[in-house]
Structure formats: structure tokens, C-alpha cells
Scaffold this active site. Structure first.
Site, PDB file in Angstrom:
ATOM      1  N   TYR A   1       0.814  -1.215   0.000  1.00 60.88           N
ATOM      2  CA  TYR A   1       0.000   0.000   0.000  1.00 60.88           C
ATOM      3  C   TYR A   1       0.845   1.261   0.000  1.00 60.88           C
ATOM      4  CZ  TYR A   1      -3.667  -3.332   0.888  1.00 60.88           C
ATOM      5  OH  TYR A   1      -4.508  -4.399   0.780  1.00 60.88           O
TER       6      TYR A   1
ATOM      7  N   GLU B   1     -14.192  13.040 -12.406  1.00 65.78           N
ATOM      8  CA  GLU B   1     -14.352  11.697 -12.957  1.00 65.78           C
ATOM      9  C   GLU B   1     -13.059  11.206 -13.617  1.00 65.78           C
ATOM     10  OE1 GLU B   1     -18.385  13.624 -12.852  1.00 65.78           O
ATOM     11  OE2 GLU B   1     -16.401  14.270 -13.509  1.00 65.78           O
TER      12      GLU B   1
ATOM     13  N   LYS C   1     -14.259  16.403  -2.902  1.00 60.04           N
ATOM     14  CA  LYS C   1     -13.962  17.750  -3.398  1.00 60.04           C
ATOM     15  C   LYS C   1     -14.630  18.722  -2.416  1.00 60.04           C
ATOM     16  CE  LYS C   1     -14.072  20.344  -7.684  1.00 60.04           C
ATOM     17  NZ  LYS C   1     -14.501  20.327  -9.088  1.00 60.04           N
TER      18      LYS C   1
END
Length: 68
Positions: free
Chosen positions: A19, A39, A64
Site C-alpha cells: 500500500y 471523474e 472535493k
């Protein structure tokens, strides 16, 4: 989505997704070429994750905070 059974059995980092390396790769991808759409950003993150053969699927959530 990662099958954790091999790593759980071996307790070896090589049997799972690192990770730390994945986060570094996602960060690099996000800084290279700015995009206008959230997107597009989410798809790029998913693509980086899916480039690792051990990753079977990815679900990306992008926040956001100052969106209208």
C-alpha cells in the site's frame, strides 16, 4: 479488491499489495497531468491501482471539499 488469503497464509509482503508503493504511485499520477473533471481523476486513480496484477477491482472515492 485484493485476495488477502495468500498474504495471510505467508505473512509476506510480496503476497499482497504494498500500500505504501500504491499510494506513492497514485500521488505521482495525480500530480503529473492536471485534469478538469473529478471523474477523470478518479479513473486515473483506479487505473493505477488496477495496474497491479494483485488488484482485482477498485472502488475510488474522491472528495472535493469546496464544490458548489
Amino acid at each position: 479488491g485484493v485476495d488477502t488469503a495468500p498474504a495471510a497464509a505467508s505473512d509476506d509482503l510480496h503476497d499482497t499489495v504494498d500500500y505504501g508503493s500504491l499510494v506513492a504511485a497514485v500521488t505521482t499520477a495525480g500530480q503529473q497531468d492536471p485534469v478538469d473533471l473529478i471523474e477523470t481523476h478518479a479513473q486515473r486513480i483506479a487505473d493505477v491501482c488496477l495496474a497491479d496484477a494483485k488488484v482485482e477491482w477498485a472502488r475510488v472515492t474522491v472528495h472535493k471539499p469546496d464544490a458548489p
